[in-house]
Write a protein that holds these residues in place. Structure first.
Motif, PDB file in Angstrom:
ATOM      1  N   PHE A 171       0.835  -1.199   0.000  1.00 15.57           N
ATOM      2  CA  PHE A 171       0.000   0.000   0.000  1.00 15.57           C
ATOM      3  C   PHE A 171       0.874   1.257   0.000  1.00 15.57           C
ATOM      4  O   PHE A 171       1.869   1.336   0.733  1.00 15.57           O
ATOM      5  N   GLY A 172       0.470   2.251  -0.776  1.00 16.48           N
ATOM      6  CA  GLY A 172       1.116   3.554  -0.742  1.00 16.48           C
ATOM      7  C   GLY A 172       0.070   4.654  -0.776  1.00 16.48           C
ATOM      8  O   GLY A 172      -0.944   4.536  -1.479  1.00 16.48           O
ATOM      9  N   THR A 173       0.294   5.723  -0.013  1.00 14.93           N
ATOM     10  CA  THR A 173      -0.643   6.851  -0.042  1.00 14.93           C
ATOM     11  C   THR A 173      -0.436   7.721  -1.279  1.00 14.93           C
ATOM     12  O   THR A 173      -1.319   8.490  -1.656  1.00 14.93           O
TER      13      THR A 173
ATOM     14  N   ASN B 179       0.921  -9.564 -11.520  1.00 14.10           N
ATOM     15  CA  ASN B 179       0.642  -8.128 -11.567  1.00 14.10           C
ATOM     16  C   ASN B 179       1.523  -7.358 -10.576  1.00 14.10           C
ATOM     17  O   ASN B 179       2.084  -7.933  -9.641  1.00 14.10           O
ATOM     18  N   ASP B 180       1.630  -6.072 -10.821  1.00 16.65           N
ATOM     19  CA  ASP B 180       2.312  -5.166  -9.898  1.00 16.65           C
ATOM     20  C   ASP B 180       1.621  -5.277  -8.539  1.00 16.65           C
ATOM     21  O   ASP B 180       0.394  -5.133  -8.446  1.00 16.65           O
ATOM     22  N   PRO B 181       2.365  -5.544  -7.458  1.00  9.80           N
ATOM     23  CA  PRO B 181       1.723  -5.761  -6.150  1.00  9.80           C
ATOM     24  C   PRO B 181       1.265  -4.483  -5.454  1.00  9.80           C
ATOM     25  O   PRO B 181       0.678  -4.559  -4.379  1.00  9.80           O
ATOM     26  N   ARG B 182       1.486  -3.325  -6.057  1.00  8.85           N
ATOM     27  CA  ARG B 182       1.196  -2.068  -5.371  1.00  8.85           C
ATOM     28  C   ARG B 182      -0.237  -1.588  -5.566  1.00  8.85           C
ATOM     29  O   ARG B 182      -0.821  -1.717  -6.641  1.00  8.85           O
ATOM     30  N   GLU B 183      -0.773  -1.023  -4.508  1.00 10.89           N
ATOM     31  CA  GLU B 183      -2.036  -0.292  -4.533  1.00 10.89           C
ATOM     32  C   GLU B 183      -1.700   1.157  -4.215  1.00 10.89           C
ATOM     33  O   GLU B 183      -1.071   1.446  -3.191  1.00 10.89           O
TER      34      GLU B 183
ATOM     35  N   ALA C  31       5.534  -0.195   7.315  1.00 14.70           N
ATOM     36  CA  ALA C  31       6.793   0.340   6.781  1.00 14.70           C
ATOM     37  C   ALA C  31       6.571   1.799   6.369  1.00 14.70           C
ATOM     38  O   ALA C  31       6.770   2.183   5.215  1.00 14.70           O
ATOM     39  N   ILE C  32       6.169   2.627   7.323  1.00 11.81           N
ATOM     40  CA  ILE C  32       5.799   4.011   7.012  1.00 11.81           C
ATOM     41  C   ILE C  32       6.857   5.014   7.465  1.00 11.81           C
ATOM     42  O   ILE C  32       6.588   6.216   7.544  1.00 11.81           O
ATOM     43  N   GLY C  33       8.053   4.520   7.753  1.00  8.82           N
ATOM     44  CA  GLY C  33       9.129   5.434   8.088  1.00  8.82           C
ATOM     45  C   GLY C  33       9.475   5.461   9.564  1.00  8.82           C
ATOM     46  O   GLY C  33       8.997   4.633  10.355  1.00  8.82           O
ATOM     47  N   PHE C  34      10.273   6.456   9.939  1.00 14.96           N
ATOM     48  CA  PHE C  34      10.826   6.529  11.288  1.00 14.96           C
ATOM     49  C   PHE C  34      10.651   7.921  11.874  1.00 14.96           C
ATOM     50  O   PHE C  34      10.574   8.914  11.149  1.00 14.96           O
ATOM     51  N   ASP C  35      10.576   7.981  13.189  1.00 11.89           N
ATOM     52  CA  ASP C  35      10.390   9.238  13.911  1.00 11.89           C
ATOM     53  C   ASP C  35      11.656   9.660  14.638  1.00 11.89           C
ATOM     54  O   ASP C  35      11.621  10.094  15.786  1.00 11.89           O
ATOM     55  N   GLY C  36      12.786   9.512  13.988  1.00 10.03           N
ATOM     56  CA  GLY C  36      14.032   9.978  14.575  1.00 10.03           C
ATOM     57  C   GLY C  36      14.751   8.915  15.380  1.00 10.03           C
ATOM     58  O   GLY C  36      14.362   7.745  15.400  1.00 10.03           O
ATOM     59  N   PRO C  37      15.829   9.314  16.062  1.00  5.25           N
ATOM     60  CA  PRO C  37      16.634   8.353  16.832  1.00  5.25           C
ATOM     61  C   PRO C  37      15.974   7.967  18.144  1.00  5.25           C
ATOM     62  O   PRO C  37      15.129   8.702  18.676  1.00  5.25           O
ATOM     63  N   GLU C  38      16.358   6.824  18.665  1.00  2.00           N
ATOM     64  CA  GLU C  38      15.949   6.459  20.017  1.00  2.00           C
ATOM     65  C   GLU C  38      16.599   7.445  20.997  1.00  2.00           C
ATOM     66  O   GLU C  38      17.705   7.930  20.771  1.00  2.00           O
TER      67      GLU C  38
END
Length: 495
Positions: free
Chosen positions: A322-324, A361-365, A419-426
């Motif tokens: 999935f992608g927005t 098929n392409d697996p992306r939505e 898998a929507i990214g990261f919010d900085g370092p611990e």
């Protein structure tokens, strides 16, 4: 210039890849290699521009244009055309400590800003870069080069990812005694645990680490600063500390049902598979398996794609990403996405090619948002509910995503990977040292200076700039090392 008309005489050529249907049966690298004659021809396509944007390395509208480590691309393209491989390797190593990494995994913003790309297909820069360094290893030209003299200054580097390794390599070259601390059981950071083997074989990482050790760098693994060793002890024991711990705090995804069994974050999924593969060829079973499951990957970036490729190798029943974002156009939009910006065009990367080979098929939505997770009576994930979205500009001028009524859908799933990214370092180490942070919780250290509010503590890579490219991490590690050298010595010998 190699030949003034090379870009007109020769077409862009890339090395072939192993068949997607075949390569998902193993974890080996999937790229093939080009012959020296083919590479010479590709080098001939370089125009040796008067103003070469390929090595500018600047941020443009949220993306990168040109090479962040400022590789001397026209120079080594010409040297390859002339058959001067050793000289090309010397030019490449002047700007990039680890071309064997970037030549494999960098998205090649250099190619996106190649002038030939204005009227046709860009020069095959990334492939030539990897070929140069591999030729160097094959010929025995890449050997340990320990410094002739030691300064007696001691530097600790926290984190052994690309930023930490680059900082350590440069500081060691300056003659300082460098110790790198890594909390995992292997050196490499995300190069080892984060990027699947089929994109970057771990023997390539180990090969470089052994070289760095032979040059005098000390690596200490299974040691987390802030937990196993108090952060302040490092500051007290060393003349300088460079923080390169990455941006490893996952962005939270709290919607209805996110606590169900089967809803997992991407990095533990990838890390577990990589570690099990390295430890036992997956025979120990110490990883989260996608075998026989309908898998949904939420997030349209590279990490999400790596999850797709990994799930396929596990033997999943189906996989969807999935992608927005909306589906990209087939050709660069000259108004919205002009050269030398990185071209935002529709492509199938390695994972999508593999999914298409298996499932047709392409697996992306695209332009899709998950609204809730639904589980069975035992608390196990069974399906995802979604809605299509469109990007609009609200009354305040902000670009936001708006749901489209009537586009609701239900997807069966027993495993959802976030898998929507990261919010900085611990923050443990950061808080122990009382370091200032920016609004995104990254360690506050000005680019070009890299020093924090503690004069002995420097920060580089994703820990300072946020989630970014490996090539930017190498840039920051090198630049931070130069500032540390100035701090320690009053001047610097580092380029």
């Amino acid at each position: 210039m190699s030949t003034p008309t090379g870009f007109m005489e020769f077409k862009r050529q890339l090395p072939g890849d192993r068949s997607p249907a075949e390569r998902i049966k193993d974890w080996e690298e999937f790229h093939k290699h080009m012959s020296e004659e083919e590479l010479r021809t590709q080098g001939a396509r370089c125009m040796d521009c008067g103003t070469p944007y390929c090595h500018t390395g600047i941020d443009m509208t949220g993306g990168t244009s040109g090479c962040p480590v400022h590789n001397l691309i026209p120079e080594w393209n010409n040297l390859i055309y002339r058959g001067l491989w050793r000289e090309a390797l010397d030019r490449l190593h002047k700007t990039n400590n680890f071309p064997e990494f970037t030549g494999r995994i960098c998205p090649a913003p250099c190619e996106g800003s190649c002038t030939v790309g204005l009227i046709g297909q860009p020069v095959t820069i990334k492939t030539i870069e990897e070929a140069i360094i591999e030729k160097g290893f094959e010929e025995g030209w890449v050997v340990p080069e320990p410094p002739e003299k030691r300064t007696g200054r001691r530097v600790a580097v926290v984190g052994s990812g690309p930023a930490g390794l680059a900082a350590a390599a440069q500081l060691n070259k300056a003659g300082h005694l460098v110790t790198v601390y890594e909390r995992a059981d292997r050196v490499g950071g995300l190069l080892t645990y984060g990027i699947p083997n089929m994109k970057l074989d771990k023997s390539v990482v180990e090969r470089r680490v052994k070289l760095l050790e032979a040059e005098g760098i000390t690596f200490i693994t299974n040691t987390e600063i802030g937990k196993d060793i108090p952060a302040q002890q490092l500051v007290d024991d060393y003349d300088a500390v460079v923080l390169c711990g990455g941006a490893t705090k996952p962005r939270e995804f709290n919607i209805e049902g996110s606590d169900l069994k089967g809803v997992e974050y991407a990095m533990p999924f990838l890390n577990g598979t990589i570690k099990s593969y390295l430890d036992s060829n997956l025979e120990d079973g110490q990883y989260l398996s996608a075998e026989g499951k309908d898998v949904i990957v939420i997030g349209g970036g590279d990490t999400g794609s790596d999850c797709v490729a990994t799930a396929l190798r596990h033997g999943c029943s189906s996989v969807t990403q999935f992608g927005t974002h909306a589906k990209a156009p087939l050709e660069r939009d000259p108004i919205q996405n002009p050269w030398p910006q990185f071209p935002n065009v529709y492509t199938l990367d390695y994972a999508h090619q593999e999914a298409k080979a298996v499932f047709g098929n392409d697996p992306r939505e695209f332009s899709i948002m998950t609204t809730k997770f639904v589980g069975d009576e035992n608390g196990n994930l069974k399906e995802l509910h979604t809605i299509q979205i469109e990007r609009i500009v609200d009354e305040t001028g902000r670009k936001i995503y708006q749901p489209i009524p009537g586009t609701e859908r239900v997807f069966p799933a027993q495993l959802a990977l976030i898998a929507i990214g990261f919010d900085g370092p611990e923050q443990t180490l950061v808080q122990q040292l009382g370091l200032e942070t920016d609004r995104r919780t990254n360690v506050k250290a000005k680019y070009g200076k890299f020093v924090t509010n503690n004069e002995k503590v420097f920060a580089a890579g994703d820990m300072r700039r946020g989630q970014s490219l490996v090539v930017w991490a190498i840039n920051e590690g090198r630049e931070a090392a130069r500032e540390v050298d100035k701090f320690l010595m009053g001047a610097t010998v580092l380029a």
